[in-house]
Design an enzyme around this catalytic site. Structure first.
Site, PDB file in Angstrom:
ATOM      1  CD  GLU A 142      -2.329   2.702  -3.525  1.00  0.00           C
ATOM      2  OE1 GLU A 142      -3.221   3.175  -3.636  1.00  0.00           O
ATOM      3  OE2 GLU A 142      -1.608   2.348  -2.384  1.00  0.00           O
ATOM      4  CG  ASP A 146      -2.072   0.983   1.404  1.00  0.00           C
ATOM      5  OD1 ASP A 146      -2.766   0.956   0.516  1.00  0.00           O
ATOM      6  OD2 ASP A 146      -1.863   1.683   2.283  1.00  0.00           O
TER       7      ASP A 146
HETATM    8  C1  NOJ Z   1      -4.523   3.061  -0.482  1.00  0.00           C
HETATM    9  C2  NOJ Z   1      -5.635   2.234  -0.305  1.00  0.00           C
HETATM   10  O1  NOJ Z   1      -5.942   1.605  -1.659  1.00  0.00           O
HETATM   11  C3  NOJ Z   1      -6.757   3.021   0.211  1.00  0.00           C
HETATM   12  O2  NOJ Z   1      -8.040   2.128  -0.105  1.00  0.00           O
HETATM   13  C4  NOJ Z   1      -6.612   3.426   1.546  1.00  0.00           C
HETATM   14  O3  NOJ Z   1      -7.617   4.159   1.931  1.00  0.00           O
HETATM   15  C5  NOJ Z   1      -5.291   4.268   1.446  1.00  0.00           C
HETATM   16  N1  NOJ Z   1      -4.193   3.549   0.665  1.00  0.00           N
HETATM   17  C6  NOJ Z   1      -4.642   4.445   2.953  1.00  0.00           C
HETATM   18  O4  NOJ Z   1      -4.241   3.216   3.383  1.00  0.00           O
END
Ligand code: NOJ
Length: 557
Positions: free
Chosen positions: A249, A205
């Site tokens: 991500e 993440d």
């Molecule tokens: C990215 C995630 O995809 C999202 O859903 C989340 O709110 C944020 N990171 C914070 O963890």
């Protein structure tokens, strides 16, 4: 083709399926999906042809960001099950040939995590520097917040010690200081723990955020180059589990993303989502002009051999359009989400693919055919295979996090609990379970589910798509994307018509005499002339995948 490579670097032509356990299948009838429920439905995913399951966070959480706010990295949310259930799930998935990865959340914890509770207790608490603190009032950072509807600064004053802590996301998600070796050790331990229980890797993440050194003074930092942490993480992962992956991500321009794959054959992330190609796909669909997508694909930087792009049309967040220009974003909004209630954060859409495409089955199928034909590893978000819609009445991103629609029964077959006890409302209306559900579609040979299954299985049998070198083919129609992926002497050509007008696509391929194009999604063979030329008809919103067969070759199709 050297087929054996495809099992070694399995992620280069995997089919990834993302789901949230709490909305997938509720086995015990308490209104919340659970691990036992997902395990019961593993064969559904195996039948669809999924090869890698991505589990959204299932850790203990106060659930203020749908589980992306964790209070114990080693735990399992008791609403979902136990460690025993996780191990049974992983084992059952593996038995069906599926790998399992899960979200790894190391940019921040929940503010209720014991580390943060200790960190905020006093400025000299041993956990103080697990997080990022500043004593001076922060500057205006309102332009850096990620959720502008709820936050106006990335710093929050903590009354007890009179200092501010960093939180790129919500104020209840304090950022960890992963420059500290002791914090990194905690994270490596977490990674090791879940690998030991059988995971095959992680969706990591918010990578650029934990690599940023916002608010860190030189004495706070134990490492100068933040990419060092990624290198260390990758090396650790490799030592513990040789073919586990890190899927990051990283929503950044392509050139910047390149750095996150690393050098020396790729020593950081194995995979990254291609947010740029995703956003340009919507621009292309909106304009009915293949140009923006073709440009995004051809301008992707070359990446190390063992690395891969993850392609997608939809995920669990808003459909972000943040990397388009303001005018481009306005075009996509106008085409796919003109009403304010369909938009969120000024940069994205709350809708799923079928509603954006006005429920037009030809266009929806063309969009998924396009996704699966792109160079990379396709990622599906649960329910896409059925054409599920969204609940615009739900708050923000929750619109696309509704319960899975299994049948036309009560609660769409998701749960036997009373509807007011469900973790989220089932979609109603034309996209609700009465009309869109797995049980009916699995029995119907012409359903979207069976179409997506065909795409999945055909993609898996075309390693050229995951591994191949891309050529965007010259042809005269701006609303057609014609591309070819070639690998180890074999190649697949894909044609997609983004408009409703039927068209004939003249192609000239650089192939030996007497080659032919064999259709992979339907019956048909087209002989290529001595000069490699052919005229290929496409219906409105038509699509074709064709393998180049050279004279005398023994390809099955
Ligand atoms: C990215 C995630 O995809 C999202 O859903 C989340 O709110 C944020 N990171 C914070 O963890």
């Amino acid at each position: 083709m050297r087929m054996t490579q495809t099992s070694d670097l399995w992620w280069k032509n995997a089919v990834i399926y993302c789901l949230d356990i709490e909305t997938f299948f509720d086995a015990d009838g308490d209104g919340v999906g659970d691990i036992a429920g997902l395990t019961e439905r593993i064969d559904y995913l195996a039948q669809l042809g999924v090869t890698c399951l991505w589990l959204m966070p299932f850790y203990p959480t106060p659930d203020r960001d749908d589980g992306y706010d964790v209070t114990d990295y080693y735990g399992v949310d008791p609403r979902l099950g136990t460690h025993g259930d996780v191990v049974e799930l992983i084992r059952t998935a593996k038995d069906r040939g599926m790998r399992v990865i899960a979200d790894l959340l190391i940019n921040h914890t929940s503010s209720e995590h014991p580390w943060f509770q200790a960190s905020r207790a006093s400025t000299d608490n041993p956990y103080r520097d697990y997080y990022v603190w500043r004593a001076e009032p922060p500057p205006d950072t309102s332009d850096q917040v990620i959720f502008p509807d709820e936050e106006d600064s990335i710093w929050e004053l903590d009354e007890r010690t009179g200092e501010w802590y960093l939180h790129h996301f919500y104020a209840h998600q304090p950022d960890l200081n992963i420059t500290k070796a002791k914090v990194r050790d905690e994270i490596w331990k977490t990674i090791g723990f879940w690998l030991q229980l059988g995971l095959d890797g992680f969706r990591v993440d918010a990578v650029p955020y934990f690599l940023s050194d916002v608010g860190l003074s030189p004495q706070d930092k134990e490492v100068d180059d933040p990419h060092t942490y990624l290198r260390q993480m990758r090396a650790f992962l490799g030592r513990r589990h040789g073919d586990a992956i890190l899927l990051g991500e990283v929503n950044l321009p392509h050139e910047e993303q390149r750095k996150y794959f690393g050098d020396n054959g790729g020593d950081q992330l194995h995979m990254m989502f291609d947010f740029i190609a995703m956003q340009k796909t919507y621009l292309s669909l909106a304009r009915e002009d293949a140009g923006p997508l073709a440009e995004a694909l051809t301008q992707r930087p070359a990446i190390p051999h063992d690395c891969q792009w993850a392609t997608f049309l939809r995920n669990h967040d808003e459909l972000t359009l943040d990397k388009l220009t303001e005018d481009e974003r306005a075009e996509v909004f106008a085409a796919f989400g003109p009403e304010e209630r369909m938009q969120v954060y000024g940069r994205g859409l709350k809708r799923r693919v079928p509603t954006m495409l006005d429920g037009d089955p030809r266009r929806i199928r063309m969009a998924y055919s396009l996704l699966f034909s792109l160079p990379g590893t396709p990622t599906l978000y649960y329910g896409e295979e059925l054409g599920m819609g969204e609940d615009l009445g739900a708050d923000g991103r929750m619109a696309v996090r509704t319960p899975m629609q299994w049948s036309d029964g009560e609660n769409g077959g998701f749960s036997t609990a009373p509807p007011d006890r469900l973790v989220g409302q089932v979609v109603d209306g034309g996209y609700g379970p009465k009309h869109v559900n797995a049980a009916a579609q699995m029995r119907d040979a012409d359903s979207l589910w069976n179409f997506v299954r065909t795409l999945v299985l055909t993609y898996r049998a075309c390693p050229e798509l995951g591994w191949g070198r891309l050529t965007v083919l010259d042809q005269p129609h701006t609303h057609v994307l014609a591309h070819q992926l070639s690998w180890e002497g074999s190649s697949v050509v894909a044609l997609h018509n983004l408009s409703a007008e039927p068209v004939t696509v003249p192609l000239r391929l650089d192939v030996p005499p007497d080659s032919a194009l064999v259709d992979l999604l339907r019956d048909g063979t087209t002989d290529l002339g001595a000069d490699g030329a052919a005229d290929l008809p496409l219906e409105g919103y038509g699509y074709r995948w064709l393998r180049v067969r050279r004279d005398g070759e023994r390809q099955l199709v």
